[in-house]
Write a protein that holds these residues in place. Structure first.
Motif, mmCIF file in Angstrom:
data_model
loop_
_atom_site.group_PDB
_atom_site.id
_atom_site.type_symbol
_atom_site.label_atom_id
_atom_site.label_comp_id
_atom_site.label_asym_id
_atom_site.label_seq_id
_atom_site.Cartn_x
_atom_site.Cartn_y
_atom_site.Cartn_z
ATOM 1 N N TYR A 87 -68.789 -45.568 -29.950
ATOM 2 C CA TYR A 87 -67.902 -46.511 -29.257
ATOM 3 C C TYR A 87 -67.298 -45.936 -27.971
ATOM 4 O O TYR A 87 -67.206 -46.633 -26.954
ATOM 5 C CB TYR A 87 -66.789 -46.975 -30.204
ATOM 6 C CG TYR A 87 -67.299 -47.706 -31.416
ATOM 7 C CD1 TYR A 87 -67.692 -49.040 -31.331
ATOM 8 C CD2 TYR A 87 -67.416 -47.066 -32.654
ATOM 9 C CE1 TYR A 87 -68.172 -49.725 -32.436
ATOM 10 C CE2 TYR A 87 -67.904 -47.734 -33.767
ATOM 11 C CZ TYR A 87 -68.279 -49.066 -33.654
ATOM 12 O OH TYR A 87 -68.765 -49.724 -34.753
ATOM 13 N N THR A 88 -66.889 -44.683 -28.000
ATOM 14 C CA THR A 88 -66.270 -44.074 -26.814
ATOM 15 C C THR A 88 -67.290 -43.920 -25.692
ATOM 16 O O THR A 88 -67.027 -44.271 -24.533
ATOM 17 C CB THR A 88 -65.680 -42.693 -27.167
ATOM 18 O OG1 THR A 88 -64.793 -42.827 -28.263
ATOM 19 C CG2 THR A 88 -64.948 -42.098 -25.980
ATOM 20 N N GLN A 101 -69.718 -51.021 -18.532
ATOM 21 C CA GLN A 101 -68.776 -49.913 -18.416
ATOM 22 C C GLN A 101 -67.355 -50.442 -18.245
ATOM 23 O O GLN A 101 -67.137 -51.430 -17.553
ATOM 24 C CB GLN A 101 -69.177 -49.095 -17.184
ATOM 25 C CG GLN A 101 -68.536 -47.762 -17.002
ATOM 26 C CD GLN A 101 -69.092 -47.085 -15.737
ATOM 27 O OE1 GLN A 101 -70.144 -47.452 -15.229
ATOM 28 N NE2 GLN A 101 -68.371 -46.118 -15.228
ATOM 29 N N SER A 102 -66.377 -49.800 -18.878
ATOM 30 C CA SER A 102 -64.990 -50.233 -18.713
ATOM 31 C C SER A 102 -64.060 -49.032 -18.677
ATOM 32 O O SER A 102 -64.418 -47.928 -19.086
ATOM 33 C CB SER A 102 -64.570 -51.196 -19.833
ATOM 34 O OG SER A 102 -64.724 -50.595 -21.095
ATOM 35 N N GLU A 162 -70.052 -45.549 -25.308
ATOM 36 C CA GLU A 162 -70.443 -46.882 -24.838
ATOM 37 C C GLU A 162 -69.399 -47.473 -23.902
ATOM 38 O O GLU A 162 -69.729 -48.018 -22.845
ATOM 39 C CB GLU A 162 -70.655 -47.809 -26.039
ATOM 40 C CG GLU A 162 -71.898 -47.462 -26.851
ATOM 41 C CD GLU A 162 -72.010 -48.241 -28.140
ATOM 42 O OE1 GLU A 162 -73.140 -48.507 -28.571
ATOM 43 O OE2 GLU A 162 -70.965 -48.581 -28.746
ATOM 44 N N LYS A 163 -68.138 -47.373 -24.289
ATOM 45 C CA LYS A 163 -67.073 -48.014 -23.510
ATOM 46 C C LYS A 163 -66.911 -47.394 -22.130
ATOM 47 O O LYS A 163 -66.886 -48.096 -21.110
ATOM 48 C CB LYS A 163 -65.746 -47.916 -24.269
ATOM 49 C CG LYS A 163 -64.556 -48.515 -23.506
ATOM 50 C CD LYS A 163 -63.294 -48.461 -24.336
ATOM 51 C CE LYS A 163 -62.125 -49.087 -23.576
ATOM 52 N NZ LYS A 163 -60.874 -49.098 -24.378
ATOM 53 N N ASP A 187 -60.037 -47.424 -19.408
ATOM 54 C CA ASP A 187 -58.839 -47.554 -20.235
ATOM 55 C C ASP A 187 -57.913 -46.399 -19.881
ATOM 56 O O ASP A 187 -58.139 -45.258 -20.282
ATOM 57 C CB ASP A 187 -59.215 -47.507 -21.719
ATOM 58 C CG ASP A 187 -58.016 -47.709 -22.632
ATOM 59 O OD1 ASP A 187 -56.870 -47.683 -22.137
ATOM 60 O OD2 ASP A 187 -58.220 -47.902 -23.842
ATOM 61 N N GLN A 197 -72.317 -50.140 -33.241
ATOM 62 C CA GLN A 197 -71.945 -51.421 -32.653
ATOM 63 C C GLN A 197 -73.172 -52.328 -32.526
ATOM 64 O O GLN A 197 -73.102 -53.527 -32.843
ATOM 65 C CB GLN A 197 -71.308 -51.217 -31.272
ATOM 66 C CG GLN A 197 -70.921 -52.508 -30.592
ATOM 67 C CD GLN A 197 -70.198 -52.307 -29.265
ATOM 68 O OE1 GLN A 197 -69.522 -53.203 -28.794
ATOM 69 N NE2 GLN A 197 -70.333 -51.134 -28.657
#
Length: 310
Positions: free
Chosen positions: A288-289, A32-33, A291-292, A35, A263
């Protein structure tokens, strides 16, 4: 009916209403990140678009999807991952699970189960969520990788997977426990078994390098051989690209399909793809969103429904 199918053609998915980064889950989830450059509204819009395309892609492949809209209140940023709080079994049992994050506990919605019970046979309700009071967590098929025909429950132990609760699950549900330890390249415990391992009817995709104990690794390899699963190894980097977070389903015509994110697919080598496609079709979609910011991928978004029609 005894539970013998490994895959189903019916999936429950929750369309997100307030998707976003959950600080309560970040400590134990290295995937997890955050932004801060993107607004919450934009992240939500991007997640909705990914979700809708994923559902459309699955339906086009012949998979039955029951989509439930997440409720806007209370705030549930991870509601798009229903496999962590509920499992639906072929013998009619429905189980619900304890969650580490207090925010995530709000995802358990009894009306979702009741609505399915109007159309499908539910014979028993099993509640494991009382474990939360003792700090014992077991997050559904995030924690548990189930070999349904062979009645084996694989689980890598972590803050989200308590061994005593795993024992209780196995005792109540009739499974044999295979517990082990799995860490990433930095030595952090893998938070969910389903990011390092995906079990199909005749194969297993797994990051064996994450299992540091030679004894545990050898035991896993022995059980896979005994149960007829070809081992398809993935690297640490591929695992971090969610190549372990896959789920084999089937179309309504019985065609086997291994579902993953774009991905994850793009991280695979040609040889790995060839080996997988010898067993099953592949389906992928951009996530992608999700996942991020969510720290989960395709498998986490799908709660398998094995219940029989009334």
């Amino acid at each position: 009916m005894s539970e013998t199918r490994q895959t189903t053609d019916h999936i429950l998915m929750i369309r997100p209403a307030n998707f976003g980064f959950n600080p309560e889950t970040a400590d134990s989830n290295a995937f997890q990140s955050k932004d801060n450059q993107l607004s919450g509204d934009l992240i939500q819009k991007m997640a909705e678009e990914e979700f809708d395309l994923f559902v459309e892609t699955l339906r086009d492949a012949g998979v039955k999807i029951t989509v439930v809209e997440d409720s806007k209140d209370p705030l549930k940023p991870d509601a798009v991952f229903p496999n962590n709080w509920v499992t639906f079994h072929e013998d009619g049992r429905v189980a619900t699970y304890p969650m580490l994050s207090k925010m995530r506990r709000l995802e358990r919605r009894e009306e979702i189960i009741e609505n399915l019970a109007n159309e499908y046979k539910v014979t028993d309700r099993i509640h494991f969520e009382a474990g939360e009071e003792q700090g014992k967590i077991l997050e559904g098929t995030g924690s548990l990788i189930l070999d349904r025909p062979n009645k084996i429950a694989y689980a890598c132990l972590s803050p989200r997977t308590d061994e005593k609760l795993l024992d209780e699950f196995c005792q109540k549900m009739g499974y044999e426990k295979v517990a082990f330890h799995s860490v990433d390249q930095n030595g952090q415990e893998i938070y969910h078994t389903n990011v390092m391992m995906a079990l199909g009817e005749t194969f297993v995709v797994i990051c064996l390098d994450s299992v540091k104990s030679k004894e545990e690794r050898s035991k896993l390899e022995g059980i896979f051989e005994k149960t007829g699963k070809e081992i398809i190894e993935i690297s640490f980097d591929q695992m971090m690209d969610y190549a372990g977070n896959m789920l084999q389903v089937q179309s309504e015509d019985g065609i086997p399909i291994l579902v993953m994110s774009e991905q994850a697919f793009e991280s695979l080598t040609e040889d790995q793809i060839d080996t997988i496609t010898a067993h099953t079709n592949i389906l992928y979609s951009p996530l992608y969103t999700i996942e991020k910011f969510g720290g989960g991928s395709a498998r986490c978004m799908m709660a398998e429904v094995f219940l029989q029609k009334k």
